[in-house]
Scaffold this motif. Structure first.
Motif, mmCIF file in Angstrom:
data_model
loop_
_atom_site.group_PDB
_atom_site.id
_atom_site.type_symbol
_atom_site.label_atom_id
_atom_site.label_comp_id
_atom_site.label_asym_id
_atom_site.label_seq_id
_atom_site.Cartn_x
_atom_site.Cartn_y
_atom_site.Cartn_z
ATOM 1 N N PHE A 65 16.677 17.586 140.198
ATOM 2 C CA PHE A 65 15.390 17.624 140.537
ATOM 3 C C PHE A 65 14.558 18.845 139.783
ATOM 4 O O PHE A 65 13.337 18.583 139.502
ATOM 5 N N ILE A 66 15.370 19.856 139.909
ATOM 6 C CA ILE A 66 14.744 21.194 139.248
ATOM 7 C C ILE A 66 14.409 21.115 137.819
ATOM 8 O O ILE A 66 13.437 21.334 137.080
ATOM 9 N N ARG A 67 15.430 20.324 137.113
ATOM 10 C CA ARG A 67 15.469 19.954 135.759
ATOM 11 C C ARG A 67 14.111 19.195 135.318
ATOM 12 O O ARG A 67 13.506 19.276 134.156
ATOM 13 N N SER A 68 13.837 18.270 136.330
ATOM 14 C CA SER A 68 12.855 17.518 135.896
ATOM 15 C C SER A 68 11.500 17.784 136.107
ATOM 16 O O SER A 68 10.288 17.304 135.718
ATOM 17 N N LEU A 69 11.234 19.066 136.779
ATOM 18 C CA LEU A 69 10.035 19.622 137.187
ATOM 19 C C LEU A 69 9.026 19.678 135.716
ATOM 20 O O LEU A 69 7.793 19.448 136.079
ATOM 21 N N PRO A 70 9.543 20.481 134.748
ATOM 22 C CA PRO A 70 8.559 20.678 133.634
ATOM 23 C C PRO A 70 8.067 19.528 133.006
ATOM 24 O O PRO A 70 6.657 19.325 132.591
ATOM 25 N N GLN A 84 18.082 33.655 137.163
ATOM 26 C CA GLN A 84 19.308 33.513 136.602
ATOM 27 C C GLN A 84 19.777 32.029 136.430
ATOM 28 O O GLN A 84 20.146 31.652 135.216
ATOM 29 N N LEU A 85 19.472 31.418 137.656
ATOM 30 C CA LEU A 85 19.917 30.046 137.454
ATOM 31 C C LEU A 85 19.362 29.143 136.210
ATOM 32 O O LEU A 85 19.546 27.943 135.942
ATOM 33 N N LEU A 86 18.052 29.633 136.118
ATOM 34 C CA LEU A 86 17.226 28.824 135.102
ATOM 35 C C LEU A 86 17.839 28.967 133.682
ATOM 36 O O LEU A 86 17.540 28.056 132.870
ATOM 37 N N TYR A 87 18.845 29.794 133.533
ATOM 38 C CA TYR A 87 19.222 30.071 132.032
ATOM 39 C C TYR A 87 20.511 28.972 131.953
ATOM 40 O O TYR A 87 20.711 28.105 132.651
ATOM 41 N N GLU A 88 21.133 28.980 130.473
ATOM 42 C CA GLU A 88 22.177 28.243 130.271
ATOM 43 C C GLU A 88 23.378 28.238 130.819
ATOM 44 O O GLU A 88 24.034 27.170 131.014
ATOM 45 N N ASP A 89 23.879 29.494 131.007
ATOM 46 C CA ASP A 89 25.342 29.770 131.629
ATOM 47 C C ASP A 89 25.274 30.997 132.158
ATOM 48 O O ASP A 89 24.489 32.006 131.918
ATOM 49 N N SER A 90 26.585 31.354 132.915
ATOM 50 C CA SER A 90 26.807 32.585 133.644
ATOM 51 C C SER A 90 28.285 32.602 133.327
ATOM 52 O O SER A 90 29.181 31.863 133.390
ATOM 53 N N GLY A 100 19.707 25.354 132.488
ATOM 54 C CA GLY A 100 19.318 25.326 131.123
ATOM 55 C C GLY A 100 18.047 25.170 130.739
ATOM 56 O O GLY A 100 17.521 24.433 129.505
ATOM 57 N N LEU A 101 16.997 25.540 131.457
ATOM 58 C CA LEU A 101 15.482 25.485 131.276
ATOM 59 C C LEU A 101 14.842 26.709 130.366
ATOM 60 O O LEU A 101 13.897 26.527 129.883
ATOM 61 N N LEU A 102 15.878 27.881 130.329
ATOM 62 C CA LEU A 102 15.304 28.964 129.556
ATOM 63 C C LEU A 102 16.675 29.091 128.640
ATOM 64 O O LEU A 102 17.718 28.930 129.054
ATOM 65 N N LYS A 103 16.296 29.687 127.409
ATOM 66 C CA LYS A 103 17.272 30.148 126.587
ATOM 67 C C LYS A 103 17.800 31.651 126.916
ATOM 68 O O LYS A 103 17.083 32.354 126.976
ATOM 69 N N GLY A 104 19.338 31.658 126.835
ATOM 70 C CA GLY A 104 19.909 32.890 126.984
ATOM 71 C C GLY A 104 20.794 32.532 128.189
ATOM 72 O O GLY A 104 21.316 31.426 128.377
ATOM 73 N N HIS A 105 21.673 33.722 128.249
ATOM 74 C CA HIS A 105 23.120 33.780 129.239
ATOM 75 C C HIS A 105 23.100 34.953 129.995
ATOM 76 O O HIS A 105 22.548 35.937 129.622
ATOM 77 N N ILE A 106 23.652 34.504 131.275
ATOM 78 C CA ILE A 106 23.689 35.496 132.202
ATOM 79 C C ILE A 106 24.909 36.488 132.196
ATOM 80 O O ILE A 106 25.978 35.708 132.409
#
Length: 209
Positions: A65-70, A84-90, A100-106
């Protein structure tokens, strides 16, 4: 204006609910995708561990659901762990994929002479102004509490940084209709409340255009 707060059992939501109500928003707090789909904007809060959070989002069908918002053009604001959850991984505990909505890593703050978690008031240095922010106050201090930070980000997705232990910590980030704040704006004094109010005001303007 309706703001949906995603309640997946990771954090006390009372303070952000009250802050939104003071901004004259109708607030729906739910873990039901069909209920949240009625909202004009979505807020993803969070306190705790990244792996636990992603597991709960996946189990409840909220990650998709969150990934579909954009694609739907629905504004999304992630706060603290929610950012932090918006990024690719942790790498918290174990390697876990994020939204995976923003580029980067936690990644965890590296060991040093400073205290971990990063806890306390820090000044935000805006390197570019978010489209939803009309003006930047002279005093930009907000309150941080976190042990992990976003790394290997792209410059166009980082709006403000805070300095801690010689590191530049992404504090306000985003891309398109997605925004993230590493701190809790509703608990960060005058400027924190101002940022939240500005984000809400921009959503309202878009609804009336």
């Amino acid at each position: 204006m309706i703001v949906g707060i995603i309640d997946y059992g990771m954090g006390n939501l009372f303070s952000v609910e009250q802050a939104l109500k003071k901004l004259e928003c109708t607030v729906i707090t739910s873990d039901d995708v069909e209920v949240l789909a009625e909202a004009d904007a979505i807020l993803l809060p969070g306190v705790g561990a990244f792996p636990d959070a992603m597991s709960r989002l996946d189990e409840k069908g909220l990650a998709g659901f969150i990934r579909s918002l954009p694609e739907q053009g629905i504004p999304l604001l992630g706060i603290c762990l929610g950012m932090q959850l918006l990024y690719e991984d942790s790498e918290e505990g174990r390697a876990v994929k994020g939204l995976g909505l923003l580029k980067g890593h936690i990644r965890r703050f590296p060991s040093g002479t400073y205290r971990i978690p990063h806890m306390g008031w820090n000044r935000l240095n805006f390197i570019q102004q978010p489209y939803w922010l009309e003006d930047i106050h002279e005093d930009t201090h907000v309150y941080f509490v976190h042990s992990f930070l976003a790394t290997e980000t792209t410059s166009e997705q980082v709006f403000a940084l805070a300095e801690y232990g010689g590191l530049e910590v992404p504090g306000v980030v985003g891309g398109g209709s997605i925004t993230g704040m590493q701190f809790h704006p509703e608990k960060s004094g005058e400027f924190g409340h101002y940022l939240l109010a500005q984000w809400i005001a921009n959503v309202r303007r878009d609804l009336h255009e």
